[in-house]
Design an enzyme around this catalytic site. Structure first.
Site, PDB file in Angstrom:
ATOM      1  N   ASP A  30       7.875  -6.088   9.476  1.00 44.10           N
ATOM      2  CA  ASP A  30       9.131  -6.188  10.220  1.00 44.10           C
ATOM      3  C   ASP A  30       9.351  -7.575  10.825  1.00 44.10           C
ATOM      4  O   ASP A  30      10.296  -7.773  11.590  1.00 44.10           O
ATOM      5  CB  ASP A  30       9.173  -5.134  11.334  1.00 44.10           C
ATOM      6  CG  ASP A  30       8.012  -5.276  12.308  1.00 44.10           C
ATOM      7  OD1 ASP A  30       6.869  -5.449  11.834  1.00 44.10           O
ATOM      8  OD2 ASP A  30       8.234  -5.194  13.530  1.00 44.10           O
ATOM      9  N   ASP A  85       0.827  -1.216   0.000  1.00 45.60           N
ATOM     10  CA  ASP A  85       0.000   0.000   0.000  1.00 45.60           C
ATOM     11  C   ASP A  85       0.857   1.260   0.000  1.00 45.60           C
ATOM     12  O   ASP A  85       0.365   2.350   0.319  1.00 45.60           O
ATOM     13  CB  ASP A  85      -0.915   0.019   1.236  1.00 45.60           C
ATOM     14  CG  ASP A  85      -2.214  -0.739   0.999  1.00 45.60           C
ATOM     15  OD1 ASP A  85      -2.403  -1.261  -0.105  1.00 45.60           O
ATOM     16  OD2 ASP A  85      -3.035  -0.820   1.941  1.00 45.60           O
ATOM     17  N   ASP A 107       3.610  -9.197   9.541  1.00 44.56           N
ATOM     18  CA  ASP A 107       3.802  -7.766   9.326  1.00 44.56           C
ATOM     19  C   ASP A 107       5.172  -7.528   8.715  1.00 44.56           C
ATOM     20  O   ASP A 107       6.046  -8.404   8.731  1.00 44.56           O
ATOM     21  CB  ASP A 107       3.666  -7.005  10.646  1.00 44.56           C
ATOM     22  CG  ASP A 107       2.217  -6.798  11.046  1.00 44.56           C
ATOM     23  OD1 ASP A 107       1.328  -7.105  10.226  1.00 44.56           O
ATOM     24  OD2 ASP A 107       1.963  -6.341  12.176  1.00 44.56           O
ATOM     25  N   ASP A 116      -7.498  -7.755  13.653  1.00 40.17           N
ATOM     26  CA  ASP A 116      -7.055  -9.077  14.070  1.00 40.17           C
ATOM     27  C   ASP A 116      -7.895  -9.616  15.222  1.00 40.17           C
ATOM     28  O   ASP A 116      -8.360 -10.760  15.195  1.00 40.17           O
ATOM     29  CB  ASP A 116      -5.569  -9.044  14.460  1.00 40.17           C
ATOM     30  CG  ASP A 116      -5.209  -7.807  15.283  1.00 40.17           C
ATOM     31  OD1 ASP A 116      -6.126  -7.129  15.795  1.00 40.17           O
ATOM     32  OD2 ASP A 116      -4.004  -7.533  15.424  1.00 40.17           O
TER      33      ASP A 116
END
Length: 523
Positions: A187, A126, A185, A279
């Site tokens: 990282d 994105d 995610d 989530d």
């Protein structure tokens, strides 16, 4: 000059008279009621922490592990079926301008040990920065040239933020071939054996919808602020998630480092962007459908903690506001549900949401940063020692169990958590009332290797000088309030609260001038 002094003396006298006239009929009863309310909330939190501690001790003494509670055996290659003995897995990595970490996450995902024709890596980018977007696309092409089945997906807008990206990613035709979906995610860096250790739980136990791994922090020693975060999150993973998994087969999905059964995800309604905790929203809906969750505390995935105060404040706003808003939206739906037991509904409404996501934030700020300091100014109101000292000490010690290496930092952790409780309480109220920044989503800034020089040593840290980015007025105001209360207690009080009040005010002042966390050099 004399007239001015007389005028100020008159004003002070009038204010003192107003204070004395309103204190007895109004302030004293109100403060007594607030003390009672805070003591009740403290007891609720205390009982919850002690209960979870007892469960953890039981699990450790009797060696209860997921492998003993559920069927688990490694997946083996079949001579006749070949790689098709392994289920098809989709790995989703949502990104947004992740310049510092995109290579690490993509590389780790592409390095997962799984048959290459049974895995699809999906990069959901994105990014709004065209340079970063091009860098991610080139990295995907590089791995594709090595034979990795990697898909680079973009969309025209960021509607729904992360939930919107994940939902859009599920619409592609190749996703229908997949049995399970893994979310990381940007990282997060899973070890190569992540799938081989997690997928068997789903393959051999059709009632399981989710397998959640634990987070391992690569930059916990970056600064004192990251050490404090490690203590709080270790408790969450070692105690809260473990207790939920072992006693109710339910816990809140952490949004990353987890594997979902595709059919369970779809049955629960898929990804929704109605809150900033997509989530947890998905987890609660799946739990109400009767699906079970498994937490693997021994399976750790490396990731990065926010190391700047500004980034951490944004993250904590989202993590506090989202659950409160979700509770507002789903409380009655949970109560009316007929697929789960009354005990599990009670756990969801009272323990999971009310005590941990609302009471824990509110009582920390209201009691220790507002009400207790106020009793210094109103000596007619007394706080019992068990509520002011004993319960907080026991709760703090129970929290420290998760990170024994940081026991010597307990005082700093208490002061830091109290500072953050102001921000969390504000976010919780916003979520409950569904006003203001309730749907604000700011991606947590990752620094990756930005703070390290090429030689591997720490880069020079230089504070930003811009006033708006460094100074936080709410923290400074609370710090001033605590300091005034401390001075009054030192002069007229009898409880010796001033020791705590001065320390806590100093912590608020330090946070208020932004002198906490890592300072990124201006560029």
């Amino acid at each position: 000059m004399d007239r001015l002094s007389v005028r100020y003396s008159d004003i002070a006298g009038q204010m003192g008279m107003i204070w004395e006239q309103t204190k007895a009929p109004l302030i004293v009863p109100l403060l007594k009621w607030m003390v009672f309310l805070c003591l009740v909330m403290s007891l609720m939190l205390f009982v919850e922490r002690v209960y979870m501690g007892i469960v953890i001790v039981y699990l450790k003494l009797f060696g209860r592990k997921p492998e003993t509670s559920y069927k688990w055996e490694p997946l083996k290659d079949d001579v006749e079926l070949g790689n098709s003995a392994h289920p098809m897995v989709l790995v989703q990595i949502p990104m947004y301008n992740e310049k510092e970490v995109y290579q690490l996450s993509i590389g780790a995902a592409c390095g997962l040990s799984w048959p290459s024709d049974r895995i699809i890596i999906q990069i959901l980018d994105d990014s709004t920065d065209p340079v970063i977007k091009n860098m991610v696309a080139v990295e995907c092409q590089r791995w594709a040239s090595k034979g990795i089945n990697i898909k680079y997906q973009i969309r025209e807008n960021r509607h729904g933020y992360k939930a919107g990206a994940l939902r859009e990613g599920m619409k592609h035709s190749y996703v229908k071939l997949c049995d399970y979906v893994v979310i990381f995610d940007a990282d997060f860096q899973p070890e190569p054996d992540f799938l081989s250790r997690s997928i068997p739980f789903l393959v051999h136990n059709p009632q399981i919808a989710l397998v959640q791994a634990r987070w391992k922090f690569v930059n916990a020693d970056e600064c004192l602020m990251t050490r404090m975060q490690e203590m709080s999150l270790d408790y969450h993973f070692i105690v809260e998630q473990e207790v939920g998994s072992s006693t109710y087969a339910f816990f809140g999905f952490n949004g990353t480092a987890g594997v979902w059964r595709m059919s369970a995800l779809n049955e629960a309604g898929g990804w929704k962007d109605r809150t900033t905790v997509e989530d947890m929203d998905l987890a609660v809906r799946a739990g109400l459908k009767g699906w079970k969750f498994v937490y693997l505390g021994d399976l750790k995935v490396k990731n990065e903690l926010p190391s700047t105060f500004k980034a951490y404040r944004y993250q904590q706003h989202r993590w506090s506001c989202g659950p409160a808003n979700l509770f507002r939206k789903m409380a009655m739906e949970i109560v009316r549900n007929k697929k789960v037991s009354m005990w599990k509904k009670f756990y969801l409404v009272y323990s999971f949401f009310f005590v941990r996501k609302i009471v824990a934030h509110v009582v920390t700020f209201l009691f220790y940063c507002v009400v207790m300091p106020a009793t210094v100014l109103v000596p007619e109101v007394d706080v019992p020692k068990w509520g002011a000292v004993y319960i907080p000490c026991i709760i703090t010690l129970l929290n420290a169990v998760g990170t024994p290496r940081s026991l010597h930092l307990l005082i700093f952790w208490i002061l830091f958590e109290n500072v953050m409780s102001m921000h969390r309480t504000k976010a919780t109220v916003i979520g409950l009332l569904e006003v203001g920044r309730v749907n604000e989503w700011v991606v947590t800034e990752k620094l990756g290797d930005a703070l390290k020089s090429k030689s591997g040593s720490k880069a020079h840290k230089k504070p930003r000088l811009r006033f708006g980015e460094r100074v936080f007025l709410p923290e400074l105001c609370i710090g001033a309030y605590l300091f005034i209360c401390g001075c009054y207690d030192l002069s007229f009080g009898k409880n010796h609260y001033f020791i705590y009040l001065f320390l806590q005010s100093f912590a608020f002042f330090v946070a208020g001038i932004g002198y906490i966390g890592v300072f990124v050099p201006n560029s």
